[in-house]
Design a protein around this motif. Structure first.
Motif, PDB file in Angstrom:
ATOM      1  N   ILE A  85       0.830  -1.206   0.000  1.00 38.45           N
ATOM      2  CA  ILE A  85       0.000   0.000   0.000  1.00 38.45           C
ATOM      3  C   ILE A  85       0.862   1.253   0.000  1.00 38.45           C
ATOM      4  N   LYS A  86       1.853   1.301   0.871  1.00 41.00           N
ATOM      5  CA  LYS A  86       2.717   2.491   0.945  1.00 41.00           C
ATOM      6  C   LYS A  86       3.409   2.764  -0.383  1.00 41.00           C
ATOM      7  N   THR A  87       3.957   1.711  -0.976  1.00 44.28           N
ATOM      8  CA  THR A  87       4.705   1.886  -2.217  1.00 44.28           C
ATOM      9  C   THR A  87       3.792   2.257  -3.374  1.00 44.28           C
ATOM     10  N   SER A  88       2.631   1.588  -3.477  1.00 44.15           N
ATOM     11  CA  SER A  88       1.735   1.860  -4.605  1.00 44.15           C
ATOM     12  C   SER A  88       1.160   3.272  -4.549  1.00 44.15           C
ATOM     13  N   GLY A  97     -18.522   7.891  -4.684  1.00 43.79           N
ATOM     14  CA  GLY A  97     -18.846   6.541  -4.240  1.00 43.79           C
ATOM     15  C   GLY A  97     -17.619   5.662  -4.138  1.00 43.79           C
ATOM     16  N   ASP A  98     -16.684   5.808  -5.076  1.00 48.54           N
ATOM     17  CA  ASP A  98     -15.436   5.034  -5.034  1.00 48.54           C
ATOM     18  C   ASP A  98     -14.632   5.353  -3.774  1.00 48.54           C
ATOM     19  N   PHE A  99     -14.652   6.607  -3.372  1.00 42.59           N
ATOM     20  CA  PHE A  99     -13.923   7.001  -2.157  1.00 42.59           C
ATOM     21  C   PHE A  99     -14.538   6.353  -0.918  1.00 42.59           C
ATOM     22  N   VAL A 100     -15.853   6.333  -0.850  1.00 37.34           N
ATOM     23  CA  VAL A 100     -16.539   5.697   0.282  1.00 37.34           C
ATOM     24  C   VAL A 100     -16.191   4.204   0.344  1.00 37.34           C
ATOM     25  N   CYS A 101     -16.082   3.571  -0.815  1.00 38.40           N
ATOM     26  CA  CYS A 101     -15.791   2.135  -0.862  1.00 38.40           C
ATOM     27  C   CYS A 101     -14.391   1.803  -0.367  1.00 38.40           C
ATOM     28  N   THR A 102     -13.499   2.790  -0.338  1.00 35.21           N
ATOM     29  CA  THR A 102     -12.165   2.556   0.209  1.00 35.21           C
ATOM     30  C   THR A 102     -12.238   2.121   1.670  1.00 35.21           C
ATOM     31  N   LEU A 118      -4.032   2.555   8.183  1.00 34.96           N
ATOM     32  CA  LEU A 118      -3.951   2.644   6.724  1.00 34.96           C
ATOM     33  C   LEU A 118      -3.789   4.082   6.273  1.00 34.96           C
ATOM     34  N   TRP A 119      -4.605   4.982   6.818  1.00 37.33           N
ATOM     35  CA  TRP A 119      -4.526   6.377   6.403  1.00 37.33           C
ATOM     36  C   TRP A 119      -3.263   7.060   6.898  1.00 37.33           C
ATOM     37  N   ARG A 120      -2.733   6.621   8.036  1.00 35.63           N
ATOM     38  CA  ARG A 120      -1.427   7.142   8.459  1.00 35.63           C
ATOM     39  C   ARG A 120      -0.333   6.704   7.486  1.00 35.63           C
ATOM     40  N   ASP A 121      -0.494   5.518   6.929  1.00 30.44           N
ATOM     41  CA  ASP A 121       0.503   5.019   5.974  1.00 30.44           C
ATOM     42  C   ASP A 121       0.498   5.805   4.671  1.00 30.44           C
ATOM     43  N   ILE A 122      -0.680   6.274   4.242  1.00 29.71           N
ATOM     44  CA  ILE A 122      -0.751   6.960   2.945  1.00 29.71           C
ATOM     45  C   ILE A 122      -0.692   8.477   3.068  1.00 29.71           C
ATOM     46  N   LEU A 123      -0.870   9.014   4.275  1.00 25.89           N
ATOM     47  CA  LEU A 123      -0.950  10.470   4.437  1.00 25.89           C
ATOM     48  C   LEU A 123       0.284  11.213   3.941  1.00 25.89           C
TER      49      LEU A 123
END
Length: 486
Positions: free
Chosen positions: A294-297, A393-398, A416-421
């Motif tokens: 996830i972090k890399t992608s 809708g795609d954002f909600v599905c995350t 998860l959100w800390r990893d992508i922030l």
């Protein structure tokens, strides 16, 4: 007999990911260049027709190719009897579905008020048969983590089919040039795969093996079918409620971000499933690999989506010309929708690797219920607002995709959100700067070049200054591959 694989090592994952990115990037890169040439030879209306028909063929392909292919990859041990049994089931499904599409073709043409669609549906649906074969070849490659042969095959198929499409378009075949491109791609792919991949079908069939894989695969098949139906539902609605011209503009705008995200997303899906499956008895290792994926992608995808949205005007003007400028807003909205795809794919592959296809199916039903409500509420909107609601809708599905891994793996949504922030923050800053440059640089190629150069430079500098973890990780990987120490 398939030899016992030692799947999931760091070397295998990185090597497999490299070749999958090369495969998707190479073939889709070639197809992208070819599509630019075809876009200048053909009209938005012709693209609209082929994209409507492709939706039906894509849905049919899901039934033929999905489920058993994933079950083959996930299975602890698979032999020649498994591969051949799946092949014959896939071919039987292809024949049945082709007959359905053949006889339904006139009704599809009537629904969209375009008689030409009857013949197009019947010819384009022939790709189901080579698709049935290539899905088994892909499963073999995935289990063996031998993605180099697949890379060569897809690139060769893209070149052959692209040349055929351009020649047909230049000769005045119109929409049939796009049909020919699709048919030649599938035929060339299977032919080259037979030369590049050592697996060959045999006269072996086991109903027991099929039943065993079906118990796992049917849930994934249903989930994939639901997902594909819903993803293409918007295209079907756009083609019917609005017109073929709007469908062509929408599909062309979506193509740019979809090309990027599908490339990386497919690589993640193909490589991570066998890698994670190899560690399915060690959840802590699955979490470690999932977080790294996830972090890399997102580190790679988010800046590309931000930059693409910011430079959309100059990109479309330079590559497609003035007649396609109406697709720019669709492109920008699609960038927002596709930005979350890589982490969604990684989360869902973790579920598959843990053997929880039942949870996977339940997630798809829940997500599509949410999406269907959004679709119905937005039907009275104009085409652009209609697609904007889809992105929301795609954002909600995350959040829905990430929820099960909290319980199964202990990977919480807040983590998860800390990893992508960090990657998200730097991408937003970079996107704002790139967008601002459109008011300072001349339109067209020069402006696009300036925006791209500035975007890459700003992102790399900010990554180094703020010491983003994924930046350091990728630098180390590159140094290892180049044999640089220190």
């Amino acid at each position: 007999m398939e030899k016992k694989e030692a799947r999931g090592t760091k070397s295998q994952v990185l090597n497999g990911l490299f070749w999958k990115v090369m495969e998707n990037g190479g073939s889709q890169g070639i197809q992208f260049v070819i599509s630019i040439v075809l876009a200048r030879l053909l009209s938005p209306d012709e693209y609209g027709i082929i994209n409507i028909v492709l939706i039906f063929v894509t849905i049919a392909n899901v039934i033929v190719q999905n489920g058993f292919g994933t079950a083959l990859v996930q299975k602890q041990q698979a032999d020649e009897r498994d591969y051949s049994s799946v092949l014959y089931v896939n071919l039987a499904a292809a024949a049945a579905i082709y007959l359905i599409l053949f006889f339904c073709a006139p009704f599809i043409a009537l629904f969209y008020d375009n008689p030409e669609m009857t013949a197009i549906v019947r010819v384009l649906s022939l790709v189901l048969f080579p698709g049935a074969v290539s899905s088994v070849q892909n499963a073999y490659v995935s289990r063996q983590m031998q993605f180099k042969g697949l890379c060569i095959s897809t690139v060769a198929a893209a070149m052959v089919s692209g040349a055929a499409g351009i020649l047909m378009a230049g000769a005045g075949f119109g929409v049939w040039a796009l049909v020919g491109q699709q048919v030649f791609y599938y035929l060339a792919l299977v032919a080259v795969l037979f030369a590049a991949v050592p697996w060959r079908p045999r006269l072996l069939f086991s109903p027991e093996r099929v039943e065993s894989m079906f118990r796992f695969g049917w849930k994934l098949l249903c989930a994939s079918l639901i997902d594909t139906l819903f993803m293409n539902l918007y295209g079907l609605v756009v083609g019917k409620i609005y017109d073929e011209h709007t469908m062509g503009i929408y599909s062309r705008g979506e193509q740019f971000p979809k090309l990027i995200v599908t490339n990386l997303g497919t690589a993640i899906q193909s490589v991570m499933l066998p890698a994670l499956s190899a560690h399915q008895t060690h959840p802590e290792e699955v979490v470690r690999m999932l977080r790294r994926a996830i972090k890399t992608s997102v580190y790679l995808v988010l800046p590309m989506m931000a930059g693409l949205a910011a430079a959309g005007d100059n990109l479309v003007l330079t590559l497609l010309g003035e007649k396609w400028m109406a697709c720019v807003p669709f492109l920008q909205i699609s960038c927002l929708a596709y930005a979350v795809w890589p982490m969604d794919i990684a989360n869902l592959q973790a579920l598959n690797a843990m053997g929880r296809s039942d949870v996977f199916l339940k997630l798809e039903i829940l997500k599509k219920a949410v999406g269907l409500v959004i679709l119905v509420l937005s039907l009275r909107c104009n085409a652009l607002t209609f697609i904007a609601w889809k992105a929301a809708g795609d954002f909600v599905c995350t959040f829905i995709n990430a929820w099960p891994n909290q319980r199964l793996l202990g990977y919480h949504i807040r983590q998860l959100w800390r990893d992508i922030l960090p990657s998200l923050a730097v991408s937003v800053v970079m996107g704002v700067i790139v967008y601002g440059l459109r008011f300072l640089l001349p339109p067209g190629l020069l402006g696009l070049a300036g925006q791209v150069a500035a975007g890459v430079s700003v992102y790399l500098v900010l990554s180094a200054v703020f010491r983003l973890e994924s930046f350091g990780y990728l630098v180390r990987i590159v140094r290892e591959k180049m044999g640089i120490s220190g």
